[in-house]
Design a protein around this motif. Sequence first.
Motif, PDB file in Angstrom:
ATOM      1  N   SER A 105       0.935  -1.123  -0.102  1.00 16.42           N
ATOM      2  CA  SER A 105      -0.090  -0.139  -0.151  1.00 16.42           C
ATOM      3  C   SER A 105       0.957   1.187   0.188  1.00 16.42           C
ATOM      4  CB  SER A 105      -0.922   0.081   1.180  1.00 16.42           C
ATOM      5  OG  SER A 105      -0.183  -0.069   2.385  1.00 16.42           O
ATOM      6  N   ASP A 106       0.451   2.297  -0.404  1.00 19.03           N
ATOM      7  CA  ASP A 106       1.136   3.550  -0.360  1.00 19.03           C
ATOM      8  C   ASP A 106       0.190   4.449   0.325  1.00 19.03           C
ATOM      9  OD1 ASP A 106       3.494   5.366  -1.498  1.00 19.03           O
ATOM     10  OD2 ASP A 106       1.633   6.422  -2.315  1.00 19.03           O
ATOM     11  N   MET A 107       0.786   5.154   0.998  1.00 15.96           N
ATOM     12  CA  MET A 107       0.230   6.367   2.027  1.00 15.96           C
ATOM     13  C   MET A 107       0.989   7.497   1.870  1.00 15.96           C
ATOM     14  SD  MET A 107      -0.493   4.005   5.251  1.00 15.96           S
ATOM     15  CE  MET A 107      -0.970   2.174   5.043  1.00 15.96           C
ATOM     16  N   GLN A 108       0.262   8.549   1.786  1.00 14.18           N
ATOM     17  CA  GLN A 108       1.054  10.280   1.566  1.00 14.18           C
ATOM     18  C   GLN A 108       0.044  11.024   2.254  1.00 14.18           C
ATOM     19  OE1 GLN A 108       1.476  10.987  -2.504  1.00 14.18           O
ATOM     20  NE2 GLN A 108       1.933   9.065  -3.283  1.00 14.18           N
ATOM     21  N   GLY A 109       0.600  11.854   2.987  1.00 12.24           N
ATOM     22  CA  GLY A 109      -0.185  12.991   3.720  1.00 12.24           C
ATOM     23  C   GLY A 109       0.080  14.437   2.788  1.00 12.24           C
ATOM     24  N   LEU A 110      -1.303  14.922   2.519  1.00 12.45           N
ATOM     25  CA  LEU A 110      -1.369  16.137   1.798  1.00 12.45           C
ATOM     26  C   LEU A 110      -2.033  17.300   2.501  1.00 12.45           C
ATOM     27  CD1 LEU A 110      -2.460  14.412  -1.252  1.00 12.45           C
ATOM     28  CD2 LEU A 110      -0.318  15.160  -0.926  1.00 12.45           C
ATOM     29  N   VAL A 111      -1.780  18.417   2.006  1.00 15.47           N
ATOM     30  CA  VAL A 111      -2.293  19.815   2.644  1.00 15.47           C
ATOM     31  C   VAL A 111      -3.045  20.273   1.478  1.00 15.47           C
ATOM     32  CG1 VAL A 111      -1.908  21.912   3.719  1.00 15.47           C
ATOM     33  CG2 VAL A 111      -0.497  20.106   4.108  1.00 15.47           C
ATOM     34  N   GLY A 112      -4.022  20.654   1.565  1.00 13.92           N
ATOM     35  CA  GLY A 112      -5.034  21.491   0.532  1.00 13.92           C
ATOM     36  C   GLY A 112      -4.488  22.531  -0.115  1.00 13.92           C
ATOM     37  N   GLY A 113      -4.720  22.966  -1.217  1.00 11.69           N
ATOM     38  CA  GLY A 113      -4.227  24.148  -1.974  1.00 11.69           C
ATOM     39  C   GLY A 113      -2.653  24.053  -2.417  1.00 11.69           C
ATOM     40  N   THR A 114      -2.080  22.878  -2.366  1.00 12.13           N
ATOM     41  CA  THR A 114      -0.946  22.786  -2.534  1.00 12.13           C
ATOM     42  C   THR A 114      -0.895  21.907  -4.109  1.00 12.13           C
ATOM     43  OG1 THR A 114      -0.441  20.527  -1.760  1.00 12.13           O
ATOM     44  CG2 THR A 114      -0.014  22.696  -0.270  1.00 12.13           C
ATOM     45  N   ASP A 115       0.297  22.149  -4.825  1.00 18.62           N
ATOM     46  CA  ASP A 115       0.452  21.973  -6.075  1.00 18.62           C
ATOM     47  C   ASP A 115       0.475  20.125  -5.980  1.00 18.62           C
ATOM     48  OD1 ASP A 115       0.681  24.190  -7.263  1.00 18.62           O
ATOM     49  OD2 ASP A 115       2.884  24.101  -7.278  1.00 18.62           O
ATOM     50  N   LYS A 116       0.946  19.785  -5.078  1.00 17.60           N
ATOM     51  CA  LYS A 116       1.040  18.158  -4.849  1.00 17.60           C
ATOM     52  C   LYS A 116      -0.418  17.729  -4.701  1.00 17.60           C
ATOM     53  CE  LYS A 116       3.190  14.489  -2.185  1.00 17.60           C
ATOM     54  NZ  LYS A 116       4.178  14.184  -1.004  1.00 17.60           N
ATOM     55  N   ALA A 117      -1.050  18.379  -3.912  1.00 13.76           N
ATOM     56  CA  ALA A 117      -2.556  17.849  -3.982  1.00 13.76           C
ATOM     57  C   ALA A 117      -3.471  17.998  -5.222  1.00 13.76           C
ATOM     58  CB  ALA A 117      -3.371  18.739  -2.700  1.00 13.76           C
ATOM     59  N   ASP A 118      -3.372  19.052  -5.804  1.00 13.02           N
ATOM     60  CA  ASP A 118      -3.833  19.220  -7.210  1.00 13.02           C
ATOM     61  C   ASP A 118      -3.285  18.155  -7.988  1.00 13.02           C
ATOM     62  OD1 ASP A 118      -5.400  21.550  -6.580  1.00 13.02           O
ATOM     63  OD2 ASP A 118      -3.752  22.728  -7.258  1.00 13.02           O
ATOM     64  N   ARG A 119      -2.110  17.807  -7.915  1.00 14.22           N
ATOM     65  CA  ARG A 119      -1.700  16.744  -9.269  1.00 14.22           C
ATOM     66  C   ARG A 119      -2.222  15.380  -8.645  1.00 14.22           C
ATOM     67  NH1 ARG A 119       3.344  19.482  -8.386  1.00 14.22           N
ATOM     68  NH2 ARG A 119       4.088  17.831  -6.924  1.00 14.22           N
ATOM     69  N   ARG A 120      -2.405  15.112  -7.522  1.00 15.18           N
ATOM     70  CA  ARG A 120      -3.010  13.820  -7.247  1.00 15.18           C
ATOM     71  C   ARG A 120      -4.743  13.771  -7.398  1.00 15.18           C
ATOM     72  NH1 ARG A 120       1.070  12.522  -7.138  1.00 15.18           N
ATOM     73  NH2 ARG A 120       2.641  11.517  -5.661  1.00 15.18           N
ATOM     74  N   VAL A 121      -5.130  14.839  -7.623  1.00 14.27           N
ATOM     75  CA  VAL A 121      -6.361  14.970  -8.134  1.00 14.27           C
ATOM     76  C   VAL A 121      -6.692  14.344  -9.404  1.00 14.27           C
ATOM     77  CG1 VAL A 121      -8.600  16.185  -8.717  1.00 14.27           C
ATOM     78  CG2 VAL A 121      -7.402  16.598  -6.440  1.00 14.27           C
ATOM     79  N   GLY A 122      -5.611  15.036 -10.221  1.00 14.40           N
ATOM     80  CA  GLY A 122      -5.761  14.468 -11.674  1.00 14.40           C
ATOM     81  C   GLY A 122      -5.207  13.071 -11.752  1.00 14.40           C
ATOM     82  N   TYR A 123      -4.228  12.740 -11.081  1.00 12.63           N
ATOM     83  CA  TYR A 123      -3.786  11.305 -10.960  1.00 12.63           C
ATOM     84  C   TYR A 123      -4.954  10.185 -10.460  1.00 12.63           C
ATOM     85  CZ  TYR A 123      -0.767   7.078 -10.061  1.00 12.63           C
ATOM     86  OH  TYR A 123      -0.282   5.746  -9.909  1.00 12.63           O
ATOM     87  N   LEU A 124      -5.809  10.492  -9.443  1.00 13.27           N
ATOM     88  CA  LEU A 124      -6.630   9.874  -9.139  1.00 13.27           C
ATOM     89  C   LEU A 124      -8.005   9.658 -10.186  1.00 13.27           C
ATOM     90  CD1 LEU A 124      -7.945   8.415  -6.285  1.00 13.27           C
ATOM     91  CD2 LEU A 124      -9.106  10.794  -6.021  1.00 13.27           C
ATOM     92  N   THR A 125      -8.273  10.528 -10.865  1.00 14.75           N
ATOM     93  CA  THR A 125      -9.093  10.436 -12.030  1.00 14.75           C
ATOM     94  C   THR A 125      -8.523   9.858 -13.373  1.00 14.75           C
ATOM     95  OG1 THR A 125      -8.942  12.896 -12.395  1.00 14.75           O
ATOM     96  CG2 THR A 125     -10.867  11.981 -10.628  1.00 14.75           C
ATOM     97  N   LYS A 126      -7.251   9.765 -13.498  1.00 12.65           N
ATOM     98  CA  LYS A 126      -6.725   9.787 -14.925  1.00 12.65           C
ATOM     99  C   LYS A 126      -7.202   8.673 -15.748  1.00 12.65           C
ATOM    100  CE  LYS A 126      -1.969   9.023 -16.725  1.00 12.65           C
ATOM    101  NZ  LYS A 126      -0.453   9.064 -16.163  1.00 12.65           N
ATOM    102  N   TYR A 127      -7.420   7.557 -14.981  1.00  8.33           N
ATOM    103  CA  TYR A 127      -7.675   6.270 -15.967  1.00  8.33           C
ATOM    104  C   TYR A 127      -9.189   5.927 -15.928  1.00  8.33           C
ATOM    105  CZ  TYR A 127      -2.675   5.351 -16.298  1.00  8.33           C
ATOM    106  OH  TYR A 127      -1.460   5.371 -16.668  1.00  8.33           O
ATOM    107  N   LEU A 128     -10.076   7.113 -15.365  1.00  4.14           N
ATOM    108  CA  LEU A 128     -11.345   6.789 -15.385  1.00  4.14           C
ATOM    109  C   LEU A 128     -12.031   6.818 -16.532  1.00  4.14           C
ATOM    110  CD1 LEU A 128     -12.837   8.907 -12.484  1.00  4.14           C
ATOM    111  CD2 LEU A 128     -12.163   6.804 -12.489  1.00  4.14           C
ATOM    112  N   THR A 129     -11.443   7.365 -17.754  1.00  6.38           N
ATOM    113  CA  THR A 129     -11.974   7.115 -19.199  1.00  6.38           C
ATOM    114  C   THR A 129     -11.537   6.092 -19.750  1.00  6.38           C
ATOM    115  OG1 THR A 129     -10.147   8.324 -20.078  1.00  6.38           O
ATOM    116  CG2 THR A 129     -12.040   9.548 -19.123  1.00  6.38           C
ATOM    117  N   LYS A 130     -10.851   5.079 -19.158  1.00  5.75           N
ATOM    118  CA  LYS A 130     -10.427   3.865 -19.742  1.00  5.75           C
ATOM    119  C   LYS A 130     -11.046   2.575 -19.265  1.00  5.75           C
ATOM    120  CE  LYS A 130      -5.588   5.282 -21.070  1.00  5.75           C
ATOM    121  NZ  LYS A 130      -5.484   4.720 -22.486  1.00  5.75           N
ATOM    122  N   ALA A 131     -11.325   1.763 -20.121  1.00  5.42           N
ATOM    123  CA  ALA A 131     -11.749   0.182 -19.657  1.00  5.42           C
ATOM    124  C   ALA A 131     -10.643  -0.347 -18.783  1.00  5.42           C
ATOM    125  CB  ALA A 131     -12.233  -0.472 -20.886  1.00  5.42           C
ATOM    126  N   ILE A 132     -11.151  -1.533 -17.964  1.00  6.82           N
ATOM    127  CA  ILE A 132      -9.968  -2.146 -17.311  1.00  6.82           C
ATOM    128  C   ILE A 132      -9.043  -2.795 -18.222  1.00  6.82           C
ATOM    129  CG2 ILE A 132      -9.659  -4.186 -16.153  1.00  6.82           C
ATOM    130  CD1 ILE A 132     -10.899  -1.949 -14.360  1.00  6.82           C
TER     131      ILE A 132
END
Length: 525
Positions: free
Chosen positions: A319-346
């Motif tokens: 498992s991978d665990m990361q702490g983030l603070v809202g409003g930072t570039d790192k948090a914004d990048r994780r939003v994109g990463y989290l939804t990156k493959y939603l448009t792809k089939a398995i």
Amino acid sequence: MRASSLNRSRVPHLAEATVRAGAVQAGVCVRPIVRQLVDTQTGDVRLVPIPCQSTLASQCPPCADKARRLRMQQCREGWHLEHEPEPPHRTSPLWWLAHPEVFGAVALVATVAAALRANTERRKRSTRRRDDVPELPRLKVEDRTLGRTFTGRDGKTWRPSMFVTFTMGSYGPVHSDGTPLDPARYDYRRAALDALHLSKLWDRLTQNLRRAVGWEVQYFAAIEPQKRLAPHIHAAIRGAIPREILRQVIAATYASVWWPRHDRIVYRGDHIPVWDSDTGGYVDPHTHQPLATWDQALDDLDADETAEPAHVVRFGRQSDMQGLVGGTDKADRRVGYLTKYLTKAIVDPLDDQENGAVSPAREAHIDRLHAQVRWLPCSPRCWNWLAYGIQPKDAADGAAPGACPSKAHDREHLGCGGRRVLVSRKWTGKTLSGHKADRLHAVRAVLEAAGIDAPDVDRCSATTLDETGRPRYIWQAIDIEDLPTYTEVIAQTVTERQRWRTQYEAAKERASPNPHSDSATDDAA
């Protein structure tokens, strides 16, 4: 529903590939459902293309990208809240009991009767934990969704959250491209069962996590495929949780599937059960003996004191665990990463696979996994129970093993037939429709600031009445022969979309001397 100005006027013939490319670039649906709109007051008749709203880029890239951006907004808005969201609308039977004025007496009695009947039919299972898993701490769950805050040396208050990735265990050694080293020893059956029952495991994990930390942990999670095609879950979690507790909860969480045994196929090919209208159930095709019903199969399972679950699903050790603070570039990048493959089939190639091509070894890997997923049952009502000599719950005529209509059995889903996005109820206090309305409101605000009257979204609704009290707008399905060609429909819609975009950009210029728009307004426009 928003109508376009599409009419029956002809446009110059264009190649379909060219029009499709232009539609993708303009953000226009490439496979709309076309309906005829009749305005009974003016006599105007128009063709209105309705977006297909697909979430897969392989089917419609613009609609899939629009859905992904909406999910990004939902994820970002709820991740680092500083105030408790509004509670969701309560629809439980107890809520109706407390508010009898909402419905009449008959509806109230029916609701309570259904709730009591469901509770009576629920089978009781032992809650004793398995001996091969550790115990979990258990605290009283407080009625709050926000995590702790921390004060830095500079006096500034921080409210951190987390980004966590949960993976499944190993089914056998694999190559760097995710294909098995030895397909004959790879546990395809367990991989398929884990994918089919992943949602049960996630529900149990969030339940255990809340009990372990003592507050209502909220999450926005996305199910995505690994190279080996096993699903894993990326989750944005509101609030900070000690990593040691997270590891303990993951290790101690499991989901038992108390279904009848389904490890040996009895009926297949031409030898499948047939429907008997006299008994209202399925019977053996040769002996005509009725198959065990779903309730009878569960009764046999309950009567067996030595019975074990049909399957137990767990998360893997990694498992991978990361702490983030809202409003930072790192948090914004994780939003994109989290939804990156939603448009792809398995089964779609991932971005890091060479040229996006599917190798013969990977195709064979997909086929072997699909062979398991196709025949395993996905729910108590799954048609595949007939293959194991058991009638599905609420069986009806027309079912056949290996042909269950649930998309969990499709080759492109490989067991992950449910929702790809899992969101807790108190993430933002809004439904997805509410977030969509926020985006439309942002566009209207820009237009109104520029002195432009934005049209009513529901101006062509089928519920709109004329002066006589009759429906003003009539939506009609039309024969495909009456439609203009595909290229004409799409080309006119692209032209209209470009005109709207030009008007919207001009409105932004008028509304602000130095406009800087980044998200919702541009996408919703």
